[in-house]
Each structure stands twice: as structure tokens, then as C-alpha cells.
Design an enzyme around this catalytic site. Structure first.
Site, PDB file in Angstrom:
ATOM      1  N   GLU A  43       2.376 -83.999 104.014  1.00 32.46           N
ATOM      2  CA  GLU A  43       2.956 -85.035 104.879  1.00 32.46           C
ATOM      3  C   GLU A  43       2.729 -84.747 106.360  1.00 32.46           C
ATOM      4  O   GLU A  43       2.484 -85.661 107.154  1.00 32.46           O
ATOM      5  CB  GLU A  43       4.449 -85.130 104.596  1.00 32.46           C
ATOM      6  CG  GLU A  43       5.174 -86.237 105.329  1.00 32.46           C
ATOM      7  CD  GLU A  43       6.633 -86.303 104.917  1.00 32.46           C
ATOM      8  OE1 GLU A  43       7.478 -86.458 105.816  1.00 32.46           O
ATOM      9  OE2 GLU A  43       6.906 -86.182 103.715  1.00 32.46           O
ATOM     10  N   ASP A  44       2.792 -83.451 106.754  1.00 30.75           N
ATOM     11  CA  ASP A  44       2.814 -83.117 108.182  1.00 30.75           C
ATOM     12  C   ASP A  44       1.652 -82.277 108.674  1.00 30.75           C
ATOM     13  O   ASP A  44       1.597 -81.945 109.856  1.00 30.75           O
ATOM     14  CB  ASP A  44       4.121 -82.367 108.505  1.00 30.75           C
ATOM     15  CG  ASP A  44       5.354 -83.236 108.308  1.00 30.75           C
ATOM     16  OD1 ASP A  44       5.236 -84.464 108.476  1.00 30.75           O
ATOM     17  OD2 ASP A  44       6.412 -82.687 107.979  1.00 30.75           O
TER      18      ASP A  44
END
Length: 714
Positions: free
Chosen positions: A122-123
Site C-alpha cells: 500500500e505504501d
């Protein structure tokens, strides 16, 4: 899990009171996170930064292979390097804290590996394919399951669709939700750096969705701390007041809980029962609830006694000793060992009275039950592992696999029919707000888990899905019941299904549908068939039309002279004989007669209520017997659930039995029930039982009886 977590939004610490397996020092995640940035770690040992994770993991899984954790740490630390949390800490402290929470709850190695990596896709630049290549399909699936959907792609629907995606993934592997719950707990612990309005928004989602999910998965250790954190943010004044109550109670010299604890230890020691007796303080929300319920709190209200033993039988041994040697409060006893809660919880609950009249609640369970009570599905380990013999022996019902409970299966079923994110999101919150689940039984021995307040409509859709559109009624505990009947825990319910393919749900059913599965299925059908499903009005119109087609003669008046060839023979020469309309006697009914005006003898069945009335007013009976002819006329009453074409099916069944319909009336439907009255001419009275059976066999008809009219005068 740390014993105390300070919520920056509140003036004091929120204490997690759940007893832990082993006391450990408080962990400085800020220091560990920064230490992780100092440089590479030798490949032959675990990095110091996750030493606490390893220690907690080995306490539950002594033989666990820690190599996957080492490799996951290296990837997570390197990929998150340079990223900072809004609190100012290195970002790696977050996945590390989440993993520590799960390790202390007893999660297995695959869950911990995925937890360390849960934010990488996600990051960071790490891809799901890379995770899969390095750590395998299971870890890839778990990481994918907790990865949020992008707002740039989904806009306002990103949050509900993320939760939908997560729940679907949880349906195949419950470890997805375990990671999400631990992730939310750590985020809630550090929520004070957010703006107040964002704190409130996140706290409300936690209250409405995450806490109920933690409850349903049995993860009480996470649920109670989440409740306290939400309480501090959304109700700060009540939180402060509750905190003062707890602090004031802790400063008191006398403690009834400690005194009863000593008594219980003495009783069990004298009985030679090995047990650990602990005081289990209530968490903040629990104290607040008790205060609202009881008003002024006393010392015993701030906690409960927890008795831990080795074997199931020891639980009942402890119970027997406590009820024998102390003064039990019998109304407080509950056996959740024999009948576990739907979220796997098992324990005996009882209470004993202190000398000053205070009531002390006592929980009795084994060490294994306690682990499951605290960690829920997390304590079950790997759902891909072969099932145990005990799981294989479990009956069908709510699913033998405890990692896929019935409530989750139902949630996954109805979410498929939710037409848009807003409907899904609002329905999910409403579904999860239903605190208690009941178990009802099917006639085949299976079970259905339904929320408290569920009706026969809900049971029909839970068992048959959209085929329940054809439901025409139900039997509850063997008795006929309307679809609106509210079910109770332990009821046996049998939905009655019509055979007509044109059967359709009624709009009225929405008023009785308590579960999302039932409501969504009914709403979807009504949307696809506008103008249909009008329930009683449509049935009444259909009934009126069908009545016109079967009415071949006006209804016979009570006591009208009969043209029935089976004219009874009476012991009164020259008398005109009439068959009473109140009970419509036919051969071979036992009958009697009474003289009325005009030299007429009225013939009744002997069990007719009018006979008792006639005798009570002194009327003399006239002897009656049946002649040789066998034709007869009879009035029958059919009770049915309303459905299209019912009257056509009934008249066809009567015609096939050789009955001629003299007259027919249909009353307006009431609560989906319809009452029909038919006067029929039969060629032979002996055909009556077969006729009544044929009428009862028509789908939707649940009873057929001889007419009984109330008669007051002759």
C-alpha cells in the site's frame, strides 16, 4: 500486548485489564524503530528490533521457524525506510507494533510474517507479486486482503469497498481480519496526533464495524481495548468520570474482591482442586455500563474473579465447591461450556454473596478456554491445517470450521446482493449492531444462526436463499405460524415452501425481515417486478375473482330444507327433516334431532355445541338414524396461506375427488392467511376423509375441517 496504552486524546491511560500469558517489560516502540535504522543485521540471527516479537511468539509456539520473520523484517524495514508517521516516529514502528500485538495473542508465523509486510504494497514500491515470490501464496493473500483500495480509483466509495474486499478475503482466511483488528488497535492508540474531527470519524467506524467484528471473532483482548479508546474519544466527559471512579476505588483499604478471592482459594485448596484464582478488573466501558445499570457502585462492581483450571470437568468441580461452601446467587448462573457462544466463548458464570451483601461475579474456565476467550480465532492457528478429529465430528449446522462461522457466511451471502457501496456500508453497520445471536433448529437436525429478533421470514431466506420467495408460511415447534413470528433461541422452525413457480414475496415481508439477507433479497425482487408483491390487496383481488368462478349456487341458509339424497330417518312420522348448517352432519356421523316450528326436525352431530344448548333449555331429543342412501352435502372450511392460483388448485383437487361445489366463499386475507368455506355435494359420504386429505395436500393449505357455525336459536 502492552498492559497500558496512553491515548493522547484523553487525560489518562486506558488500561487493558485482560490477563496475559506472561508478564513482559513495556516496549519502547520509538526506540526500537530508530534502532532498526542503524544498519544491516547479520543473517544468522534475528534483528534486535523484533526480539520482543520473537520472545512473544516462542512463548506460544516454541518450535516456530523464525526465518520468515527475519526476512519479512528486512524487507519491511528497508521498504519503509525514510517514511515517518504523523506522530514523528519511523513508520516501521507501526507494522512492528501490530505484529507484537498478534504475537502476544498467539498468532502463528504466517500471520506475523504478513503483519510485518501488511503496509508494504500500500505504501511502498513493493508489489504483491514480489511478496508472493518471496513468502508464498498465503502471505500474499493476507497482505492483499488488508491492502486498502485507492481513493483516486474509488473516490468516496473507497472505504466501504475496502471493507467489502477485506470481508470477502476473510471468508477464505480469517487471518485477514486478525491483522486488520491489530492494525486498527495500534492506530487507535496513536490517534491523538489527528485532528479532532478525524479522530471522531475513525472512532465511529471502529465502534460500528471493527469492535463488532472483534466480538464476533471472539478476540476479546482487542475488543475491550478498542472500546475504551473509542469511549475516550467520543465520550470524554463520561470517560473522565469513569476513570475517577476506578481511581477512587483503587485507593480504598477494603476490597471485597480480594477477600472473596482468598475464600475461594481456601475452598479449592481444601477440595484438592488445582486452580489459579485471579481478580479480573473491568475495563472502562464495562465499569461505565455497570454504573448506568446499578447506579452507585460498590467495590465488587469493579471486577470479577477468574478461576482457571486444567480440565473441563474441573470447571464443574469448582462450581460445585463454590455453591456448597459459599452463598451462591443462583439467578446469575450461566453455562457457556455446554452451550458455547457463537464466537467460540466458553466459560461458567456464577456469583457468590460477600458477607456485606455485595455480589461477586465468578468466571470459571480452563486455560485453553481462556486463551480462546482472549484471542478468539487468532488462537486457532492456521485455518489451512488439517481439521482435528473434534472438528470433523462437529455436525453441519453453523459450519464445522470455526474460522468460517455462520454469521460470516451470511454476511458474505448478503453482501453480494448489496447494489451499491452506500447500501453495503449502511447495511453492514446495521447487521453488526445486532448484539446477540440465537440458534434455531431445522427438522432435519441442522441449525441456523440468526440475530436476536429474527422472524420466520429471516429463517426462510437463511435456509433457502432467493428460493424463499416461494415461502407460504412456517411451522415453529410443530405448530403453524405466520412469517412474522419472532423466533426464540432453541426454536425448531420449518419454512413451508409453495410449489407454484409464480409464487412471489410480499412487500409486507419487509416489515418482518430482520436480517440483511432477507431484506436485500426481497428488495431486489420488488425492484425487478414493479407493481408486484402488494401482498394482501393482490391476494384479495385474486380471491374475489376465483370466488366468482366457483360460486355455482347461492350459499345454503342454516337449517334450510336439504335436497341431500341421504335424508336421515327420524322417529317422528311425517316430520320434515333438515340438516343443521351449524355442523353439517353426514354419514356416518353420530346424530341427534330436535323438533322446531312447523313440524320440522333439525338434525345435528351429537358433538355440536347447539346440542348442549338445546338440552340446557329443556328441548327433547328426537331419535335419528341414517338411511341407506350414501350421497351427502357437507360444508368444509379450508385454512391456507395466501398465494396466487390457490383457489384454482383447491377446486381442481375437489373436482378430482368427485365433489360438486354448491357454494364457496373466501374471506379477505389477514396476516397472509386466507379462510375458505365450501358447501360440497358428495356422491358417497365415505369419500369425505379422502376429500379432506386431498384438500390438505394442496400447497399452502394447512388445515381443513368441518364447518362449525355458532347457533343460538331455532
Amino acid at each position: 500486548m502492552s498492559a497500558e496504552a496512553t491515548n493522547p486524546a484523553s487525560p489518562g491511560p486506558v488500561t487493558n485489564t485482560a490477563p496475559r500469558r506472561k508478564a513482559r517489560p513495556r516496549i519502547d516502540l520509538r526506540r526500537l524503530g530508530r534502532a532498526a535504522l542503524l544498519g544491516p543485521t547479520a543473517r544468522d540471527r534475528l534483528p534486535d528490533a523484533i526480539g520482543h516479537v520473537a520472545e512473544a511468539h516462542r512463548a506460544h509456539h516454541p518450535d516456530a521457524d523464525l526465518e520468515p520473520l527475519r526476512r519479512a523484517w528486512v524487507l519491511a524495514e528497508s521498504s519503509h525506510r525514510g517514511q515517518m508517521r504523523k506522530s514523528g516516529e519511523p513508520y516501521i514502528t507501526h507494522p512492528l507494533a501490530v505484529t507484537l500485538i498478534l504475537a502476544e495473542l498467539g498468532a502463528e508465523t504466517t500471520t506475523l510474517t504478513a503483519s510485518l509486510l501488511h503496509d508494504t504494497v500500500e505504501d511502498t514500491e513493493v508489489t504483491l507479486d514480489q511478496v508472493g515470490e518471496e513468502f508464498g501464496a498465503e502471505v500474499r493473500y493476507l497482505v492483499d486482503g488488508v491492502t486498502k483500495l485507492e481513493k483516486v480509483d474509488y473516490g468516496a466509495a473507497a472505504e466501504p469497498e475496502t471493507f467489502r474486499k477485506m470481508l470477502v478475503a476473510t471468508g477464505s482466511d480469517v487471518r485477514v481480519m486478525s491483522i486488520k483488528l491489530a492494525d486498527r488497535l495500534h492506530n487507535m492508540r496513536t490517534l491523538g496526533v489527528m485532528r479532532p474531527e478525524k479522530q471522531a470519524r475513525i472512532a465511529k467506524v471502529t465502534r460500528d464495524v471493527l469492535i463488532p467484528l472483534a466480538e464476533r471473532l471472539g478476540v476479546q483482548a482487542l475488543k475491550t481495548e478498542l472500546e475504551d479508546l473509542v469511549f475516550a474519544i467520543l465520550h470524554p466527559e463520561e470517560y473522565d468520570h469513569t476513570r475517577e471512579l476506578i481511581v477512587d476505588n483503587a485507593s480504598r483499604a477494603d476490597d471485597p474482591l480480594a477477600e472473596v478471592t482468598d475464600e475461594v482459594r481456601t475452598v479449592l485448596r481444601d477440595a484438592d482442586i488445582q486452580a489459579e484464582v485471579l481478580i479480573r478488573p473491568r475495563h472502562f466501558v464495562s465499569v461505565h455500563r455497570v454504573a448506568r445499570k446499578r447506579g452507585r457502585l460498590r467495590g465488587a462492581d469493579f471486577g470479577r474473579l477468574l478461576v482457571l483450571v486444567n480440565e473441563d470437568a474441573d470447571c464443574y468441580g469448582v462450581l460445585g465447591e463454590l455453591h456448597t461452601c459459599l452463598k451462591p446467587v443462583v439467578s446469575e448462573f450461566k453455562d457457556f461450556i455446554a452451550v458455547p457462544k457463537f464466537n467460540l466463548y466458553q466459560s461458567l458464570h456464577t456469583a457468590v454473596a460477600h458477607t456485606d451483601g455485595q455480589v461477586v461475579e465468578v468466571l470459571i474456565r480452563t486455560h485453553q478456554m481462556h486463551q480462546v476467550a482472549e484471542a478468539g480465532v487468532i488462537a486457532l492457528g492456521n485455518p489451512y491445517a488439517p481439521p482435528s478429529e473434534e472438528q470433523q465430528a462437529t455436525s453441519d449446522g453453523e459450519r464445522a470450521d470455526p474460522t468460517r462461522p455462520g454469521w460470516l457466511s451470511r454476511l458474505l451471502d448478503w453482501q453480494e446482493g448489496a447494489p451499491d457501496p452506500d447500501t453495503f456500508w449502511s447495511t453492514l453497520r446495521e447487521d453488526l449492531a445486532q448484539d446477540r445471536e440465537i440458534t434455531v433448529f431445522r427438522p432435519d437436525g441442522g441449525t441456523l444462526g440468526l440475530p436476536e429478533g429474527a422472524t420466520c421470514v429471516d429463517a426462510a431466506y437463511a435456509q433457502y436463499g432467493e428460493d424463499a420467495h416461494a415461502c407460504i408460511g412456517a411451522r415453529v415447534n410443530g405448530r403453524l405460524a405466520t412469517l412474522s413470528t419472532v423466533l426464540r433461541d432453541g426454536d425448531t422452525v420449518q419454512p413451508l415452501m409453495g410449489q407454484d413457480p409464480a409464487s412471489e414475496p410480499s412487500r409486507e415481508w419487509l416489515e418482518h425481515a430482520h436480517t440483511p439477507a432477507a431484506r436485500i433479497a426481497i428488495q431486489r425482487w420488488l425492484a425487478a417486478h414493479p407493481g408486484s408483491g402488494d401482498g394482501e390487496d393482490a391476494e384479495a383481488n385474486a380471491a374475489a375473482q376465483d370466488t366468482q368462478t366457483v360460486r355455482s349456487a347461492p350459499p345454503a341458509a342454516e337449517d334450510a330444507p336439504t335436497s341431500n339424497p341421504a335424508t336421515p330417518v327420524v322417529d317422528q312420522p311425517g316430520a320434515t327433516v333438515r340438516l343443521a348448517g351449524c355442523c353439517t352432519p353426514v354419514p356416518p356421523d353420530e346424530v341427534t334431532g330436535f323438533s322446531v316450528r312447523g313440524g320440522v326436525v333439525t338434525v345435528h352431530r351429537v358433538e355440536c355445541s347447539a346440542v348442549a344448548h338445546m338440552k340446557s333449555v329443556g328441548r327433547a331429543e328426537v331419535g335419528v338414524r341414517w338411511g341407506d342412501t350414501t350421497e351427502c352435502r357437507v360444508t368444509l372450511v379450508a385454512e391456507s396461506f395466501g398465494r396466487p392460483h390457490l383457489l384454482a388448485d383447491l377446486t381442481e383437487a375437489m373436482a378430482l375427488e368427485g365433489a360438486e361445489i354448491v357454494s364457496a366463499t373466501v374471506e379477505p386475507p389477514s396476516q397472509q392467511r386466507v379462510r375458505h368455506t365450501y358447501t360440497l355435494q358428495l356422491p358417497d359420504a365415505a369419500h369425505l376423509p379422502a376429500l379432506m386429505r386431498a384438500m390438505r395436500n394442496v400447497p399452502g393449505v394447512y388445515d381443513v375441517s368441518r364447518a362449525q357455525h355458532h347457533t343460538t336459536a331455532f
